[in-house]
Motif scaffolding. Structure first.
Motif, PDB file in Angstrom:
ATOM      1  N   MET A 146      40.031  47.388  55.315  1.00  0.00           N
ATOM      2  CA  MET A 146      40.379  46.875  53.989  1.00  0.00           C
ATOM      3  C   MET A 146      39.332  45.835  53.600  1.00  0.00           C
ATOM      4  O   MET A 146      39.030  44.935  54.395  1.00  0.00           O
ATOM      5  CB  MET A 146      41.771  46.250  54.016  1.00  0.00           C
TER       6      MET A 146
ATOM      7  N   TYR B  21      32.000  35.636  43.021  1.00  0.00           N
ATOM      8  CA  TYR B  21      31.824  36.472  44.225  1.00  0.00           C
ATOM      9  C   TYR B  21      30.480  37.205  44.199  1.00  0.00           C
ATOM     10  O   TYR B  21      29.784  37.298  45.212  1.00  0.00           O
ATOM     11  CB  TYR B  21      32.971  37.483  44.343  1.00  0.00           C
TER      12      TYR B  21
ATOM     13  N   GLY C 146      38.009  42.925  50.844  1.00  0.00           N
ATOM     14  CA  GLY C 146      38.411  42.044  49.750  1.00  0.00           C
ATOM     15  C   GLY C 146      37.187  41.423  49.102  1.00  0.00           C
ATOM     16  O   GLY C 146      36.503  42.052  48.280  1.00  0.00           O
ATOM     17  N   ARG C 147      36.885  40.196  49.522  1.00  0.00           N
ATOM     18  CA  ARG C 147      35.793  39.467  48.876  1.00  0.00           C
ATOM     19  C   ARG C 147      34.462  40.207  49.005  1.00  0.00           C
ATOM     20  O   ARG C 147      33.633  40.158  48.096  1.00  0.00           O
ATOM     21  CB  ARG C 147      35.710  38.061  49.483  1.00  0.00           C
TER      22      ARG C 147
ATOM     23  N   TYR D 225      40.426  31.095  55.215  1.00  0.00           N
ATOM     24  CA  TYR D 225      39.461  32.172  54.970  1.00  0.00           C
ATOM     25  C   TYR D 225      38.141  31.850  55.658  1.00  0.00           C
ATOM     26  O   TYR D 225      37.089  32.366  55.286  1.00  0.00           O
ATOM     27  CB  TYR D 225      39.254  32.368  53.459  1.00  0.00           C
TER      28      TYR D 225
ATOM     29  N   GLU E 192      45.435  38.166  44.652  1.00  0.00           N
ATOM     30  CA  GLU E 192      46.216  37.580  43.566  1.00  0.00           C
ATOM     31  C   GLU E 192      45.319  36.757  42.638  1.00  0.00           C
ATOM     32  O   GLU E 192      44.519  35.945  43.117  1.00  0.00           O
ATOM     33  CB  GLU E 192      47.300  36.689  44.185  1.00  0.00           C
TER      34      GLU E 192
ATOM     35  N   ALA F  13      41.442  45.413  48.995  1.00  0.00           N
ATOM     36  CA  ALA F  13      42.452  44.401  49.355  1.00  0.00           C
ATOM     37  C   ALA F  13      43.189  43.897  48.113  1.00  0.00           C
ATOM     38  O   ALA F  13      42.620  43.844  47.018  1.00  0.00           O
ATOM     39  CB  ALA F  13      41.773  43.226  50.051  1.00  0.00           C
ATOM     40  N   PRO F  14      44.436  43.494  48.297  1.00  0.00           N
ATOM     41  CA  PRO F  14      45.125  42.794  47.205  1.00  0.00           C
ATOM     42  C   PRO F  14      44.545  41.392  47.087  1.00  0.00           C
ATOM     43  O   PRO F  14      44.333  40.720  48.105  1.00  0.00           O
ATOM     44  CB  PRO F  14      46.579  42.738  47.688  1.00  0.00           C
TER      45      PRO F  14
ATOM     46  N   GLN G 127      52.691  45.733  46.359  1.00  0.00           N
ATOM     47  CA  GLN G 127      52.944  44.741  47.406  1.00  0.00           C
ATOM     48  C   GLN G 127      54.062  43.786  47.005  1.00  0.00           C
ATOM     49  O   GLN G 127      54.052  43.227  45.910  1.00  0.00           O
ATOM     50  CB  GLN G 127      51.685  43.933  47.713  1.00  0.00           C
TER      51      GLN G 127
ATOM     52  N   LYS H 116      51.271  43.940  55.914  1.00  0.00           N
ATOM     53  CA  LYS H 116      49.982  43.251  56.100  1.00  0.00           C
ATOM     54  C   LYS H 116      50.281  41.912  56.755  1.00  0.00           C
ATOM     55  O   LYS H 116      51.092  41.129  56.229  1.00  0.00           O
ATOM     56  CB  LYS H 116      49.310  43.079  54.740  1.00  0.00           C
TER      57      LYS H 116
ATOM     58  N   GLU I  33      48.276  42.959  43.548  1.00  0.00           N
ATOM     59  CA  GLU I  33      48.496  41.543  43.881  1.00  0.00           C
ATOM     60  C   GLU I  33      49.957  41.419  44.300  1.00  0.00           C
ATOM     61  O   GLU I  33      50.801  42.208  43.849  1.00  0.00           O
ATOM     62  CB  GLU I  33      48.268  40.683  42.629  1.00  0.00           C
TER      63      GLU I  33
ATOM     64  N   VAL J 121      42.818  37.730  41.034  1.00  0.00           N
ATOM     65  CA  VAL J 121      41.423  38.198  40.989  1.00  0.00           C
ATOM     66  C   VAL J 121      41.351  39.717  40.760  1.00  0.00           C
ATOM     67  O   VAL J 121      40.661  40.185  39.857  1.00  0.00           O
ATOM     68  CB  VAL J 121      40.675  37.842  42.303  1.00  0.00           C
TER      69      VAL J 121
ATOM     70  N   GLY K  39      39.190  41.528  56.995  1.00  0.00           N
ATOM     71  CA  GLY K  39      38.701  40.161  57.129  1.00  0.00           C
ATOM     72  C   GLY K  39      37.226  40.069  57.445  1.00  0.00           C
ATOM     73  O   GLY K  39      36.749  40.633  58.440  1.00  0.00           O
ATOM     74  N   GLU K  40      36.489  39.400  56.494  1.00  0.00           N
ATOM     75  CA  GLU K  40      35.104  39.009  56.781  1.00  0.00           C
ATOM     76  C   GLU K  40      34.119  40.175  56.882  1.00  0.00           C
ATOM     77  O   GLU K  40      33.110  40.075  57.567  1.00  0.00           O
ATOM     78  CB  GLU K  40      35.102  38.186  58.077  1.00  0.00           C
TER      79      GLU K  40
ATOM     80  N   ASN L 188      54.055  41.772  52.347  1.00  0.00           N
ATOM     81  CA  ASN L 188      53.080  40.703  52.602  1.00  0.00           C
ATOM     82  C   ASN L 188      53.626  39.683  53.604  1.00  0.00           C
ATOM     83  O   ASN L 188      54.598  38.981  53.310  1.00  0.00           O
ATOM     84  CB  ASN L 188      52.741  40.026  51.257  1.00  0.00           C
TER      85      ASN L 188
HETATM   86  C1  LIG Z   1      41.902  34.787  45.868  1.00  0.00           C
HETATM   87  C2  LIG Z   1      42.606  35.605  46.924  1.00  0.00           C
HETATM   88  C3  LIG Z   1      43.832  36.176  46.624  1.00  0.00           C
HETATM   89  C4  LIG Z   1      44.513  36.930  47.603  1.00  0.00           C
HETATM   90  N1  LIG Z   1      45.716  37.516  47.275  1.00  0.00           N
HETATM   91  C5  LIG Z   1      46.359  38.299  48.197  1.00  0.00           C
HETATM   92  C6  LIG Z   1      47.568  38.989  47.875  1.00  0.00           C
HETATM   93  O1  LIG Z   1      48.072  38.957  46.749  1.00  0.00           O
HETATM   94  N2  LIG Z   1      48.171  39.707  48.862  1.00  0.00           N
HETATM   95  C7  LIG Z   1      47.630  39.808  50.128  1.00  0.00           C
HETATM   96  O2  LIG Z   1      48.198  40.479  50.998  1.00  0.00           O
HETATM   97  N3  LIG Z   1      46.472  39.197  50.439  1.00  0.00           N
HETATM   98  C8  LIG Z   1      45.820  38.461  49.516  1.00  0.00           C
HETATM   99  N4  LIG Z   1      44.630  37.869  49.833  1.00  0.00           N
HETATM  100  C9  LIG Z   1      44.018  38.140  51.147  1.00  0.00           C
HETATM  101  C10 LIG Z   1      43.086  39.374  51.076  1.00  0.00           C
HETATM  102  O3  LIG Z   1      43.803  40.530  50.767  1.00  0.00           O
HETATM  103  C11 LIG Z   1      42.334  39.587  52.391  1.00  0.00           C
HETATM  104  O4  LIG Z   1      43.287  39.757  53.412  1.00  0.00           O
HETATM  105  C12 LIG Z   1      41.446  38.384  52.748  1.00  0.00           C
HETATM  106  O5  LIG Z   1      40.681  37.972  51.628  1.00  0.00           O
HETATM  107  C13 LIG Z   1      40.512  38.743  53.897  1.00  0.00           C
HETATM  108  O6  LIG Z   1      39.697  39.840  53.565  1.00  0.00           O
HETATM  109  P1  LIG Z   1      38.182  39.639  53.074  1.00  0.00           P
HETATM  110  O7  LIG Z   1      37.508  38.759  54.101  1.00  0.00           O
HETATM  111  O8  LIG Z   1      37.656  41.055  53.023  1.00  0.00           O
HETATM  112  O9  LIG Z   1      38.234  38.977  51.733  1.00  0.00           O
HETATM  113  C14 LIG Z   1      43.935  37.111  48.893  1.00  0.00           C
HETATM  114  C15 LIG Z   1      42.702  36.529  49.164  1.00  0.00           C
HETATM  115  C16 LIG Z   1      42.025  35.790  48.221  1.00  0.00           C
HETATM  116  C17 LIG Z   1      40.683  35.199  48.560  1.00  0.00           C
END
Ligand SMILES: Cc1cc2nc3c(=O)[nH]c(=O)nc-3n(C[C@H](O)[C@H](O)[C@H](O)COP(=O)(O)O)c2cc1C
Length: 326
Positions: free
Chosen positions: A229, A291, A231-232, A184, A9, A6-7, A76, A147, A32, A11, A208-209, A103
């Motif tokens: 996808m 994380y 992310g965290r 979130y 920003e 995932a993107p 993005q 997205k 990002e 991080v 997500g999640e 985005n």
């Molecule tokens: C610190 C942070 C920065 C993020 N920056 C972006 C971003 O630049 N572009 C984007 O589309 N989503 C961004 N997201 C959202 C994530 O890409 C993702 O959709 C969201 O964290 C849910 O996925 P996860 O539960 O796997 O983390 C960001 C999320 C977090 C927590």
């Protein structure tokens, strides 16, 4: 089945993308977000935010630079002005971007106030115009992806937005299965993604999640998506992608141990040492430890040790000490 990084920003920058890609289990990454506000984004900004791109004359191979492959890194863009986004997308495509991601999900107040990110989820016509213009501005070989979240204040706009995005010529859609108002906070509403899948013909990727293999299996069942996808979850378990792929292949998998993680942290420190001035020393590692602490208690102890330090050598020493002590 593909795993997307995932993107994130602030991080996941190109160092983190490089590190996680080298570890494996990830098929595609997204930069990002790059803001498009009053003017089209110039080349130098793309090259800074996405060094996987390089001008043709300097490209190491045909696909990217020493930082990684532009074939597997999507650029993005975030904004609300179709013509400026289209022109920016064209510049990125000429620098070798194989895909432009749009985005429509960022919940940040400043971004939403300026009419960007998730704020557009209530503006389906504008979303359509942005995707369509971007599609028209880049070569046919450049993918245009989007997205979205499920909605802004509520979870009601995802079907019309998804249909608009597909009709406007997007090649793929990633759905973060929450509204902007959900932030979130768990849960993610994976079942809504199944409704989207039933309405559009382009590939849909669930997001997500997903923190564990079990979450992946749950998400796959509820959303109907095999591609996801992360992310965290991938920051907390850097080899979650490898675990999911092993599961798909019917193989056993053993997660990385803390010493293996610490080795990655040292690698990240080395990468960032060259890339960031001393006043930012250790910032990225500290964020990552936050994380990682979800899966590795050692990360909390290490964070406490280095949280006030801006000294690369001190941080390096602390990582080594903490690993030996483990
Ligand atoms: C610190 C942070 C920065 C993020 N920056 C972006 C971003 O630049 N572009 C984007 O589309 N989503 C961004 N997201 C959202 C994530 O890409 C993702 O959709 C969201 O964290 C849910 O996925 P996860 O539960 O796997 O983390 C960001 C999320 C977090 C927590």
């Amino acid at each position: 089945m593909q795993i997307y990084l995932a993107p994130m920003e602030g991080v996941i920058d190109h160092h983190m993308r490089y590190l996680l890609n080298e570890l494996g289990g990830i098929d595609l990454s997204v930069t990002e977000f790059i803001r498009v506000s009053e003017q089209a984004v110039p080349r130098r900004v793309f090259l800074r935010c996405c060094p996987e791109l390089t001008p043709l004359s300097e490209r190491v191979a045909t696909t990217g630079s020493e930082y990684g492959s532009s074939k597997t890194t999507r650029v993005q863009l975030l904004g609300s002005k179709p013509d400026l986004i289209g022109r920016s997308a064209r510049t990125a495509a000429l620098l070798g971007a194989s895909a432009i991601d749009l985005n429509f999900g960022c919940p940040a107040k400043i971004v939403n106030r300026n009419y960007g990110g998730a704020r557009l989820l209530d503006e389906t016509t504008l979303i359509h115009a942005i995707v369509k213009t971007t599609r028209q501005c880049v070569p046919a070989t450049t993918l245009v992806t989007a997205k979205i979240r499920l909605g802004y204040e509520d979870r009601n706009s995802y079907l019309r937005n998804a249909v608009a995005i597909a009709e406007a010529g997007a090649d793929e859609l990633v759905v973060h299965a929450r509204s902007k108002a959900d932030g979130y906070n768990p849960p993610a509403y994976w079942r809504c993604i199944r409704e989207i899948q039933a309405r559009i013909d382009i590939p849909v990727i669930a997001n997500g999640e997903i923190w564990t293999l079990e979450d992946y299996i749950d998400c796959r069942e509820q959303s109907g998506c095999t591609s996801v996808m992360l992310g965290r979850g991938l920051l907390a378990r850097p080899d979650l992608g490898l675990a999911i792929k092993a599961y798909q292949a019917g193989e056993d998998y053993r997660y990385l141990s803390w010493p293996q993680i610490a080795k990655l942290a040292l690698q990240l420190l080395d990468l960032t040492r060259a890339g960031y001035p001393t006043k930012y020393a250790g910032n990225r590692i500290k964020q990552w430890l936050y994380y990682l602490s979800r899966s590795y208690p050692e990360a909390i102890i290490l964070f406490e040790l280095i949280k006030r330090s801006k000294d690369y050598d001190f941080i390096e020493h602390a990582i080594i000490q903490e690993t030996l002590a483990a």
